[in-house]
Enzyme design. Structure first.
Site, short mmCIF file in Angstrom:
data_model
loop_
_atom_site.label_atom_id
_atom_site.label_comp_id
_atom_site.label_asym_id
_atom_site.label_seq_id
_atom_site.Cartn_x
_atom_site.Cartn_y
_atom_site.Cartn_z
N HIS A 156 0.26 -4.96 -11.49
CA HIS A 156 0.34 -3.99 -10.44
C HIS A 156 -0.15 -2.59 -11.26
O HIS A 156 -1.42 -2.01 -10.49
CB HIS A 156 1.60 -3.57 -10.09
CG HIS A 156 1.70 -2.38 -9.15
ND1 HIS A 156 0.94 -2.09 -8.07
CD2 HIS A 156 2.43 -1.31 -9.28
CE1 HIS A 156 1.35 -0.92 -7.51
NE2 HIS A 156 2.27 -0.26 -8.29
N HIS A 168 2.69 4.60 -14.22
CA HIS A 168 3.27 5.12 -13.11
C HIS A 168 4.63 4.81 -12.76
O HIS A 168 5.34 5.34 -12.21
CB HIS A 168 2.35 5.12 -11.94
CG HIS A 168 2.18 4.12 -11.29
ND1 HIS A 168 1.56 2.87 -11.36
CD2 HIS A 168 2.80 3.84 -10.09
CE1 HIS A 168 1.62 1.88 -10.52
NE2 HIS A 168 2.58 2.36 -9.71
N GLU A 185 10.34 5.30 -13.42
CA GLU A 185 11.25 4.79 -12.20
C GLU A 185 11.65 3.45 -12.47
O GLU A 185 13.09 3.19 -12.32
CB GLU A 185 10.13 4.65 -11.10
CG GLU A 185 11.23 4.13 -9.53
CD GLU A 185 12.05 5.19 -9.26
OE1 GLU A 185 12.32 6.11 -9.79
OE2 GLU A 185 12.72 4.76 -8.56
N ASP A 186 10.97 2.57 -13.04
CA ASP A 186 11.57 1.33 -13.39
C ASP A 186 11.91 0.67 -14.67
O ASP A 186 12.65 -0.30 -14.79
CB ASP A 186 10.31 -0.05 -12.81
CG ASP A 186 10.03 0.21 -11.22
OD1 ASP A 186 10.94 0.91 -10.56
OD2 ASP A 186 9.06 -0.20 -11.12
N ASP A 199 -1.58 3.53 -5.67
CA ASP A 199 -0.46 2.75 -5.94
C ASP A 199 -0.39 2.08 -4.25
O ASP A 199 -0.10 0.86 -4.37
CB ASP A 199 0.76 3.69 -6.38
CG ASP A 199 1.94 2.95 -6.29
OD1 ASP A 199 2.08 1.86 -6.61
OD2 ASP A 199 2.89 3.60 -6.01
N ASP A 230 -19.92 1.77 20.89
CA ASP A 230 -20.73 1.48 19.75
C ASP A 230 -19.65 1.17 18.65
O ASP A 230 -18.78 1.78 18.05
CB ASP A 230 -21.52 2.89 19.22
CG ASP A 230 -20.36 4.16 19.33
OD1 ASP A 230 -19.34 3.93 19.81
OD2 ASP A 230 -20.64 5.24 18.74
MN MN Z 1 3.70 1.38 -8.30
#
Ligand code: MN
Length: 727
Positions: free
Chosen positions: A52, A76, A80-81, A143, A263
Site C-alpha cells: 500500500h 504515511h 497511525e499503525d 492514499d 455528447d
Molecule cells: Mn494508507
C-alpha cells in the site's frame, strides 16, 4: 496477492521517470523502514502491507511531487499503525517528512464520513484547514486513490461509506486542485459501489458499442490529423469516451437515456503553441459543423483551478456531436495533475513553499466557476483562521469560532447540554472545559443531572456568541435572585468607585428619573440585568452619572438643603476618598470644590469646614485661604489631599487674555474640541483698547491635563496670556 517486488519496481520506475537522476538512498531507506514497521500487517487481500505505501508513493511520484512527499507517502501509515513516532521519523528522514506524515495521520484519524448534505462544505473546509501543507492533501488523495482501487476487498458497509466519503470529499478536492485524471478515477470507482446497477448499465452499453465507438473515433481522429499534418501543425490527437460518472451525471441531469445523450465523445488535440491552438480551432470549424453556443475559450479565461483549453462542440458527417478540446502540452499537464503539476514546476524555479501556498489559496479562493457542470463549492485553505472544525463522538461536524472551548461546543449542540455540562473529553481524554479546541478534535461533553448550571466565568471563557447568549439566557431565567444580588453588588461597587450615592440615598424623584433613563421599572430589575450579563455595571453607571452629578451639585448650591450624609456602611467601605479627596481625620463628610479657584487633582489644596456643606476644597494659593491663620477660623481649616488614581473629572476655569479679532472664539472652541475636552462654559468679554477676556470652564482629570490644555490655548494666535479662574 500482489508482491512487494512488483510494487517496488513500479514505484522505482515512476520515481526515476518523474525525477530523473534522483538519489534513491533515502527513498530505499524509507521503504525498508516502512517494510519493517508494517511487517506484521497484511492488506485485506492478504498481501503484505508494504504494498500500500509503495503504491501510494508511486501515485505521488506520478503527480510530480518531491522526495519529501514520496518519503511521506512511504511512511504515511507508520505513526497511525505502528509504534513509529514523529520524532523517530524526523530523526531518520528529516523534519519535513515527519510533518507530512503527522499531517496525513491527523486526516486519517478524523472521520470525514457524514450523511448530511449541508455538512459537506464544512468537511471539505476542515480537511483543508487541518492539512496546512498542500502535500499532505495530495498524499492523502493518493492514499484514498489506492484504497479505492483495492476497494473490492472491503466489506460492503465499508465500501459504501468509503465511496460516499470519496464522492463528498476527495473527488471535489481533486477537482478543486485541478487533478481531473484522479477525480475521474475516484468518481468512477465510487459510482461502481454506490449505484452498481447504473454503473453496470453504462459500462455494458459502452462495451456493446465499443467497436462502433472506436470506428467512429478513428474516423474523426484521422480526419483531424490528416488536415493538421497537411497544414504542418505538429499535433497529438485522440478520441475518448467521457468517463462513466460524467455520463451518469449527464443522464440524470438531463433525464435522458445513454443513447439520447448529446455528447459522450471527446477529442483532444494537443499542440506545441498557443497560436496553434487557435489555428486548430479554425480547422476544426472548417472540417465539421459547429454547434452554436458551445465554444469556450478557457485559454484566455482559465478556470479557477487553472484549467486551460479551447472547447468546441461540432457535428461530424454521421450527425453525431462530439466535443473537441484543444490545448498545449503545458495545459495538458496542468489539466491532468493540476496543483501537483504546478507545484513541481515551481520547485524548479526555487520558489519557497509560501509562494506555492499563496497560489493554492488564490486558486481555492476564486468562487466563480462559470461552468455550471463543474460546480463545486469553493474551498479555501487558510482562510479559516477564524474557524475551528471539530467532531461530535458520532462524527457530526461542528464549526466554531477559533479559540472555542468545550463550553462553546456544548452550547452549539444544545443549550440543555451546555447547562448540564460538568466536564469534557477531547480525543477521549478528560480535559479542562476552557481548553481551546483544535481542528479535527473529537469532543465529548460530560453532563450531569445535578449540574448547577453554567458559571458566570463561562461568559469570559466562551468564544461564540451563541454560547454567550445561551448562558445569559440561563442566568436571566433561572437565577433571578442570585442575579439581583450579584448585579447589585457590582453596580454598587461601581457607584462607590465613583463616589456616587447609592439607590436609597438619593431622593426618590431623582431615582425615578435615573431608572427611566436606564429603562427599568425598579432597581431590582436592573440588578438582575447586570447579574445575568445583559448590561454591565460600568455602562449602567456611565449612563446616569452625569444626572447624579448635576442633581447633587444643584443640591449643594441650594443653601437650604442638607448636605448629603453618607451611611455608616458606605463610610466603612469607602473610608477616605470622597469626590477624589481625602480629608484627614474626618471620615464621613461632604466635599465640594470651591468655585473661586476650581482646584483639580495635582493642585496643592486645603479644606475649609463650611457651615452645613461639608468641606470646601480650595487651592492652597487661593486668595480666599489667606485667613487660614485667623484664630477664630483656624480650627475650621483641615488638611486634605487628593485620593490616588481617581478618574473623576473636575471642573476648572481658565481666563484668556486676547487681542480682539473675529473668529477667535471659534478658534478657542475648536482647540478645546480637538483636545477632547469637555467644555462646560465658554464666554468672551470685550475690553477697551481692542482687547478681550475669554472665560472657559471645562473638565479635567488633573493638573497635568490642565497645563497641557493651557499650552494649547496659548498657542492660538492672539491669545496673549492665561490665568486660573478666580471667581
Ligand atoms: Mn494508507
Amino acid at each position: 496477492m500482489e508482491s512487494f517486488a512488483e510494487h517496488y519496481g513500479a514505484m522505482y520506475q515512476t520515481v526515476n521517470r518523474c525525477m530523473p537522476g534522483v538519489d534513491m538512498t533515502l527513498i530505499d531507506k524509507a521503504v525498508e523502514y516502512a517494510q519493517d514497521k508494517h511487517k506484521h500487517q497484511k492488506r485485506k487481500d492478504g498481501s503484505p502491507y508494504i504494498i500500500h505505501p509503495l503504491a501510494v508513493a508511486e501515485i505521488v511520484a506520478e503527480m510530480g511531487l518531491d522526495v519529501d512527499a514520496i518519503l511521506g507517502a512511504l511512511l504515511h501509515d507508520c505513526i497511525e499503525d505502528t509504534d513509529a513516532s514523529h520524532d523517530d521519523i524526523a530523526r531518520l528522514f528529516g523534519n519535513t517528512t515527519a510533518e507530512l506524515v503527522e499531517g496525513v495521520t491527523k486526516l486519517t484519524r478524523a472521520n470525514f464520513a457524514s450523511s448530511e448534505e449541508q455538512q459537506m462544505e464544512n468537511l471539505r473546509k476542515m480537511f483543508m484547514a487541518m492539512s496546512k501543507d498542500i502535500r499532505v492533501v495530495l498524499i492523502k488523495i493518493a492514499d484514498r486513490l489506492h484504497n479505492m482501487r483495492t476497494m473490492q476487498y472491503q466489506t460492503p458497509a465499508k465500501q459504501i461509506s468509503k465511496c460516499r466519503e470519496t464522492m463528498d470529499i476527495y473527488a471535489p478536492l481533486a477537482h478543486r486542485l485541478g487533478m481531473q485524471k484522479i477525480k475521474w478515477e475516484l468518481e468512477d470507482i465510487a459510482l461502481r459501489y454506490l449505484d452498481p446497477a447504473s454503473y453496470e448499465n453504462i459500462t455494458a452499453y459502452l462495451q456493446a458499442h465499443k467497436e462502433q465507438d472506436e470506428a467512429f473515433m478513428h474516423t474523426i481522429q484521422d480526419r483531424i490529423t490528416q488536415r493538421l499534418s497537411a497544414m504542418g501543425i505538429h499535433n497529438t490527437t485522440y478520441g475518448r469516451i467521457k468517463h462513466v460518472y460524467s455520463i451518469y451525471r449527464k443522464m440524470n441531469l438531463q433525464d435522458k437515456t445513454i443513447d439520447e445523450l448529446y455528447d459522450i465523445y471527446a477529442f483532444r488535440v494537443i499542440v506545441d503553441t498557443i497560436p496553434n491552438c487557435y489555428n486548430v480551432l479554425g480547422h476544426i470549424h472548417d472540417l465539421f459543423n459547429l454547434v452554436p453556443g458551445r465554444f469556450k475559450d478557457y485559454i484566455s479565461t482559465p478556470k479557477p483551478n487553472m484549467y486551460q483549453s479551447l472547447h468546441t462542440t461540432v457535428i461530424g458527417s454521421q450527425g453525431i456531436p462530439f466535443e473537441v478540446q484543444i490545448r498545449t502540452w503545458d495545459m495538458h499537464h496542468t489539466a491532468e495533475y493540476g496543483i501537483a503539476a504546478h507545484w513541481k514546476y515551481k520547485q524548479g524555479s526555487g520558489d519557497g513553499n509560501e509562494k506555492d501556498f499563496e497560489w493554492v489559496r488564490r486558486l481555492l479562493e476564486s468562487q466563480q466557476d462559470t461552468d455550471a457542470e463543474d460546480y463545486v463549492s469553493s474551498l479555501k485553505i487558510d482562510m479559516f483562521d477564524d474557524e475551528v472544525f471539530v467532531f461530535t463522538p458520532k462524527g457530526k461536524i461542528v464549526s466554531l469560532p477559533a479559540g472555542s472551548t468545550p463550553i462553546d461546543f456544548a452550547y452549539a449542540i444544545h443549550s440543555g447540554v451546555g447547562n448540564a455540562l460538568v466536564g469534557a473529553k477531547v480525543n477521549n481524554r478528560i480535559c479542562n472545559i476552557d481548553t481551546p479546541l483544535e481542528n479535527g478534535d473529537i469532543v465529548e461533553i460530560i453532563t450531569s443531572k445535578s449540574a448547577k448550571g453554567p458559571s458566570r466565568d463561562w461568559l469570559n471563557i466562551c468564544q461564540s456568541n451563541q454560547a454567550r447568549t445561551k448562558i445569559k439566557q440561563w442566568f436571566k431565567k433561572e437565577k433571578r435572585e442570585e442575579n439581583v444580588l450579584h448585579g447589585r453588588s457590582s453596580f454598587e461597587a461601581e457607584m462607590r468607585r465613583l463616589t456616587l450615592p447609592l439607590p436609597g440615598q438619593m431622593d426618590s424623584e431623582l431615582e425615578q428619573q435615573l431608572l427611566k433613563k436606564l429603562s427599568f421599572d425598579n432597581w431590582d430589575d436592573m440588578y438582575a440585568a447586570i447579574g445575568y450579563g445583559g448590561l454591565t455595571a460600568t455602562k449602567a453607571v456611565g449612563r446616569i452619572r452625569d444626572d447624579i452629578h448635576r442633581a447633587t451639585k444643584a443640591h449643594t448650591t441650594d443653601k437650604s438643603a442638607n448636605p448629603l450624609k453618607l451611611t455608616p456602611e458606605e463610610v466603612r467601605q469607602n473610608r477616605h476618598a470622597v469626590n477624589g479627596v481625602i480629608v484627614e481625620d474626618i471620615e464621613s463628610c461632604m466635599i465640594k470644590f470651591s468655585k473661586c479657584c476650581t482646584p483639580v487633582p495635582g493642585d496643592a489644596i486645603v479644606g475649609f469646614i463650611t457651615k452645613g456643606f461639608g468641606v470646601s476644597v480650595h487651592r492652597a494659593d487661593c486668595p480666599n485661604t489667606r485667613h487660614r491663620d485667623d484664630p477664630r477660623q483656624s480650627a475650621r481649616w483641615v488638611r486634605v489631599r487628593w485620593a490616588t488614581q481617581d478618574e473623576q473629572p473636575f471642573d476648572t476655569t481658565l481666563e484668556l487674555d486676547c487681542i480682539t479679532r473675529d473668529g477667535l472664539l471659534l478658534d478657542v472652541a475648536t482647540a478645546m474640541t480637538t483636545a477632547r475636552v469637555r467644555v462646560k462654559e465658554l464666554s468672551g468679554k470685550d475690553l477697551p483698547g481692542g482687547r478681550s477676556v475669554f472665560t472657559v470652564r471645562f473638565e479635567v482629570k488633573n493638573v497635568g491635563e490642565l497645563e497641557a490644555i493651557r499650552t494649547r490655548l496659548l498657542n492660538i494666535r492672539d491669545v496673549t496670556g492665561s490665568r486660573r479662574g478666580q471667581n
